[in-house]
Design an enzyme around this catalytic site. Structure first.
Site, short mmCIF file in Angstrom:
data_model
loop_
_atom_site.label_atom_id
_atom_site.label_comp_id
_atom_site.label_asym_id
_atom_site.label_seq_id
_atom_site.Cartn_x
_atom_site.Cartn_y
_atom_site.Cartn_z
N ASP A 142 53.82 120.17 62.11
CA ASP A 142 54.27 119.99 60.72
C ASP A 142 53.98 121.26 59.91
O ASP A 142 53.25 122.15 60.37
CB ASP A 142 53.55 118.78 60.13
CG ASP A 142 54.28 118.18 58.94
OD1 ASP A 142 55.42 118.63 58.65
OD2 ASP A 142 53.73 117.27 58.31
N ASP B 207 60.25 114.17 53.63
CA ASP B 207 59.94 112.80 54.02
C ASP B 207 60.85 111.82 53.29
O ASP B 207 61.16 112.02 52.12
CB ASP B 207 58.49 112.46 53.61
CG ASP B 207 57.49 113.32 54.34
OD1 ASP B 207 57.84 113.90 55.39
OD2 ASP B 207 56.34 113.42 53.85
C1 LIG Z 1 55.74 110.09 51.77
O1 LIG Z 1 54.38 109.77 51.76
C2 LIG Z 1 53.50 110.87 51.50
C3 LIG Z 1 52.10 110.38 51.63
O2 LIG Z 1 51.90 109.28 50.80
C4 LIG Z 1 53.79 111.45 50.15
O3 LIG Z 1 53.00 112.58 49.94
C5 LIG Z 1 55.24 111.80 50.05
O4 LIG Z 1 55.54 112.23 48.75
C6 LIG Z 1 56.11 110.61 50.39
N1 LIG Z 1 57.50 110.98 50.34
C7 LIG Z 1 58.30 110.60 49.34
C8 LIG Z 1 59.71 111.04 49.39
O5 LIG Z 1 57.91 109.90 48.43
#
Ligand SMILES: *[C@@H]1O[C@H](CO)[C@@H](O)[C@H](O)[C@H]1NC(C)=O
Ligand SMILES: *[C@@H]1O[C@H](CO)[C@@H](O)[C@H](O)[C@H]1NC(C)=O
Ligand SMILES: *[C@@H]1O[C@H](CO)[C@@H](O)[C@H](O)[C@H]1NC(C)=O
Ligand SMILES: *[C@@H]1O[C@H](CO)[C@@H](O)[C@H](O)[C@H]1NC(C)=O
Ligand SMILES: *[C@@H]1O[C@H](CO)[C@@H](O)[C@H](O)[C@H]1NC(C)=O
Ligand SMILES: *[C@@H]1O[C@H](CO)[C@@H](O)[C@H](O)[C@H]1NC(C)=O
Ligand SMILES: *[C@@H]1O[C@H](CO)[C@@H](O)[C@H](O)[C@H]1NC(C)=O
Ligand SMILES: *[C@@H]1O[C@H](CO)[C@@H](O)[C@H](O)[C@H]1NC(C)=O
Length: 755
Positions: free
Chosen positions: A193, A258
């Site tokens: 990552d 993500d």
């Molecule tokens: C996904 O989860 C992580 C850890 O909680 C967070 O930092 C990240 O912002 C999240 N992604 C979204 C798109 O919210």
């Protein structure tokens, strides 16, 4: 749309399947030797839930999750992948190697537990070495970490790590030492990552850590263990030099940020899913533009697959879950579930286990979908998109995906404001899709395969899509056997173990000169199979010794029928494997049992065994056996009215060159011994048909088979079937419900193997 018989005798002798056969975007073997994207589970989605709901990452919580992979491991979901939090955060061992946090994990023990269940282990790492390890020495060298540190503005410390100069002495040895250690623990998958260029954390990350990707790839090459290398996140494929490093080193790369929600009670939102689909759209269009016959040696990763849990936890509707599944499959994406595996619901299992969807995943592991409609520009696409994967130049098979991204999503991703609901897309399978518009097509909907239909050449077909709905189809040109791919694509096996089967798209329509050339029409009613004789067979033994007593001719054929029709293509019960040859292909199955030094008994099914065809297998083969018992008819067959549907059972000369096994030089040279005296036939255990509970709306439940004689009733099917929900933690119901799909699923591994 027409019933099959309408086209029954149409032949396409000069069929050319793909209009432009050499311009099909496709995947090729990845740098670490993979031909399919990984399937399994990753912990990150659950780790991102709100407090109280979130997964606390440790050995027990991971085992509690991954134990449930056993329910779906036969579908290929085998990777149990840990996201961040498993390792010691700010230092390595005495040689700076990343080590597990022994207060919460024993990674070698975890690997053993997983491997014992046929599962695989994934770990998560970042590029660089630990900032606390500057004065340590890289294993096998006298190089200190301080001497490989990358310096300057582009190399801030991040996550307790310092980026390295990946091209200086010592750097490769560092990657090697890590990979060697992790391989010794039993690691099968690495998620690397925070790789740049790509990972979007502004100025706080090193600007170029792509060297780590190449470094870990070279390290993996040196060890004697298969390891999948996935890189994350939002990798910058737009930079040619970076893309070159990624695709020549890693096996999959994340397309976007993500998609998980953060600190909420649900895992994902539809608008974020749309964003990732849009990122994939931009990526794949750019790859397509690179030109004809461009091979992609890296799979896209659209992030965790959030389809396994009910809406209350997943955060999107069932219709949207299906759209996610279809897009992830269509893209040939990594299929690592982000779901809570202890709470997979019926709909989730339905999405994961559909036979045709899994066959399509095998296809898209080779041919990714690309948008047919949609703006070619990079910033936005049209709301309504039709995607196409393939066609496979050899078979003309393609996959079509039609979507209405709907009004619930984020309209920023589209130039046309999403509004229509429902929306009807008109599709014509012609050169606009890279398909041959002069051919008829068989259209099979995923998750609804009994609703398949045929289209006449260039016949328009309409798909109506509700809000955020997607429909995925496999389209197969109907054509003459003379233009079929050669039989060399068929796999031959000589054992009683269940082999993988071949590419379902490499379809063999018919196998015999004596059969109608295009199996599109039922030549005879099911209760009146046609028969042939082999005069050279002479007198056959009347009964045989098996491992569980003596069996007469008819009993032997019924045992063959059981294995042909219950979806288990392997040696019949009680028959030693060295008397048996099994060949599986394209979802079909041939089983032969040597019964003397001149003759064999055999059974053959040409098409996958699902939907109404399951019951037709049981029914037609019962009639076949009845008829072929009547001398001189030694073998009989029935071809059904589904495409490629054909059954045959009887006796024939040993290793004859019309048998599949004979053609592949798998010679039966050891036969059952004849038995004399009175024959007692032991009842074969239950042969109830495996039916997917996942298709309650469309599966035609088996009807009671044809009337049975006394001899048959000792070993034939039970007319009652269980359509009950599989137990989540495995158990017999789950196994039998999925057995049929196992047969189908093997095909994608095989497809990949065929390369
Ligand atoms: C996904 O989860 C992580 C850890 O909680 C967070 O930092 C990240 O912002 C999240 N992604 C979204 C798109 O919210
Ligand atoms: C980034 O690093 C890689 C590996 O060290 C190197 O090959 C590449 O040239 C670098 N790119 C730039 C723009 O510095
Ligand atoms: C299957 O197709 C039929 C007919 O188009 C439709 O009514 C049904 O809802 C579909 N089932 C599923 C599970 O999509
Ligand atoms: C098919 O029958 C064999 C022999 O009775 C049995 O071992 C196997 O489990 C059955 N398979 C299914 C899917 O019912
Ligand atoms: C099978 O063998 C027969 C007799 O030896 C021969 O005439 C025929 O051509 C062979 N067929 C194939 C497909 O090899
Ligand atoms: C029987 O056939 C198998 C597979 O073709 C071969 O390996 C074996 O040697 C043969 N055995 C004999 C006794 O010919
Ligand atoms: C039955 O077969 C065995 C050998 O398999 C033989 O010894 C015996 O004599 C036979 N009995 C009859 C009644 O033919
Ligand atoms: C076989 O099963 C049938 C039906 O259940 C039963 O009537 C018959 O007695 C059984 N035969 C033997 C030999 O157990």
């Amino acid at each position: 749309m027409h019933p099959y018989y309408y086209f029954a005798l149409k032949l396409f002798l000069s069929a050319s399947f793909a209009q432009v056969s050499d311009s099909v975007l496709h995947y090729a073997t990845t740098p670490n030797g993979f031909t399919t994207p990984p399937r399994g589970w990753n912990s990150f989605g659950l780790q991102s839930l709100q407090d109280g709901k979130k997964l606390v990452l440790n050995q027990e919580s991971v085992i509690a999750q991954c134990d449930n992979l056993e329910t779906i491991s036969h579908l290929g979901y085998t990777y149990c992948s840990l996201d961040s939090g498993w390792s010691v955060g700010c230092n390595g061992d005495e040689n700076g190697r990343t080590i597990y946090d022994s207060s919460i994990f024993n990674i070698p023990a975890l690997a053993t537990i997983l491997h014992d269940k046929g599962l695989k282990l994934g770990i998560y790492i970042n590029p660089g070495f630990f900032s606390g390890d500057k004065d340590k020495v890289i294993e096998g060298t006298n190089v200190k970490f301080s001497s490989i540190a990358a310096t300057g503005d582009g190399n801030p410390e991040f996550n307790c790590r310092l980026n390295a100069n990946w091209d200086v002495p010592g750097a490769q040895e560092y990657c090697d030492s890590n990979v060697k250690l992790w391989a010794s623990w039993g690691v099968d998958y690495i998620k690397l990552d925070y790789v740049n260029p790509g990972s979007p954390e502004g100025g706080t990350l090193p600007s170029n850590s792509s060297g780590a990707v190449a470094c870990y790839h070279r390290a993996i090459e040196k060890i004697d263990r298969e390891i999948f290398l996935e890189i994350s996140w939002k990798l910058d494929w737009r930079l040619d030099w970076a893309n070159d490093i990624y695709k020549s080193s890693a096996d999959a790369m994340r397309m976007d940020q993500d998609i998980n929600n953060s600190g909420e009670g649900t895992l994902v939102s539809w608008s974020t899913v749309q964003r990732t689909i849009e990122m994939y759209r931009q990526y794949i269009l750019a790859q397509q533009e690179r030109g004809a016959n461009f091979a992609l040696t890296i799979y896209p990763d659209l992030d965790n697959l959030y389809v396994g849990n009910a809406q209350s936890l997943t955060g999107i509707t069932d219709e949207q879950r299906k759209s996610v599944m279809a897009h992830w499959i269509g893209a040939g994406s990594s299929l690592l579930l982000g779901s809570d595996l202890t709470q997979l619901d019926d709909f989730g299992l339905f999405l994961l286990s559909d036979g045709l969807a899994n066959e399509i995943a095998g296809f898209t592991a080779k041919y990714p979908m690309r948008p047919l409609r949609g703006k070619a520009g990079e910033t936005a696409g049209y709301q309504h998109q039709v995607w196409i994967a393939g066609p496979d130049p050899a078979t003309g098979v393609a996959v079509i995906l039609a979507s209405n991204y709907g009004t619930q999503g984020d309209s920023r991703w589209f130039i046309e404001e999403p509004s229509d609901d429902p929306y009807t897309e008109k599709i014509i399978l012609d050169s606009n899709y890279g398909l041959n518009g002069e051919l008829d097509y068989l259209v099979e909907p995923a998750w609804n395969s009994t609703q398949k239909f045929t289209l006449a050449a260039s016949e328009p077909w309409r798909v109506t899509l509700g809000d955020s709905a997607t429909r995925m189809f496999r389209v197969t040109p109907l054509r003459a056997p003379s233009s079929l791919p050669s039989r060399s694509a068929t796999r031959t096996v000589f054992s009683d173990t269940k082999p993988s089967i071949t590419d379902p798209s490499t379809v063999i329509l018919t196998r015999r000169d004596q059969q109608p050339s295009l199996i599109m029409q039922s030549t005879y009613p099911i209760e009146s199979p046609d028969c042939g004789d082999y005069p050279e067979l002479g007198t056959l033994p009347k009964a045989f010794n098996t491992q569980d007593g003596r069996v007469d001719q008819k009993g032997l054929l019924f045992r063959l029928r059981n294995m042909i029709c219950n979806g288990t293509c392997s040696a019949p019960e009680g028959i030693p494997h060295f008397n048996v040859a099994v060949v599986e292909h394209s979802g079909g199955c041939e089983i032969s049992v040597a019964i003397s030094d001149k003759s064999e008994a055999y059974g053959y099914r040409s098409s996958p065994n699902w939907g109404v065809e399951q019951q037709q297998c049981w029914d037609s083969t019962a009639y076949i056996i009845e008829r072929c018992m009547r001398v001189p008819n030694r073998h009989c067959w029935w071809n059904g009215n589904h495409v490629f549907q054909f059954y045959e059972i009887g006796f024939r000369p040993l290793n004859t060159n019309t048998s599949y096994h004979g053609q592949f030089d798998v010679f039966l040279n050891s036969s059952l011994t004849p038995a004399n005296g009175s024959v007692s036939v032991r009842n074969v255990s239950s042969t109830s048909v495996a039916v997917s509970k996942s298709l309650p709306a469309v599966v035609t439940l088996p009807t009671v088979g044809p009337p049975l004689t006394a001899a048959q009733s000792q070993i034939t099917t039970s007319p009652t079937i269980s359509a009950s929900v599989p137990a989540k933690t495995g158990g017999t119901a789950a196994t039998s419900a999925h057995e049929v799909y196992q047969l189908v699923f093997g095909s994608l591994l095989w497809l990949a193997w065929l390369g």
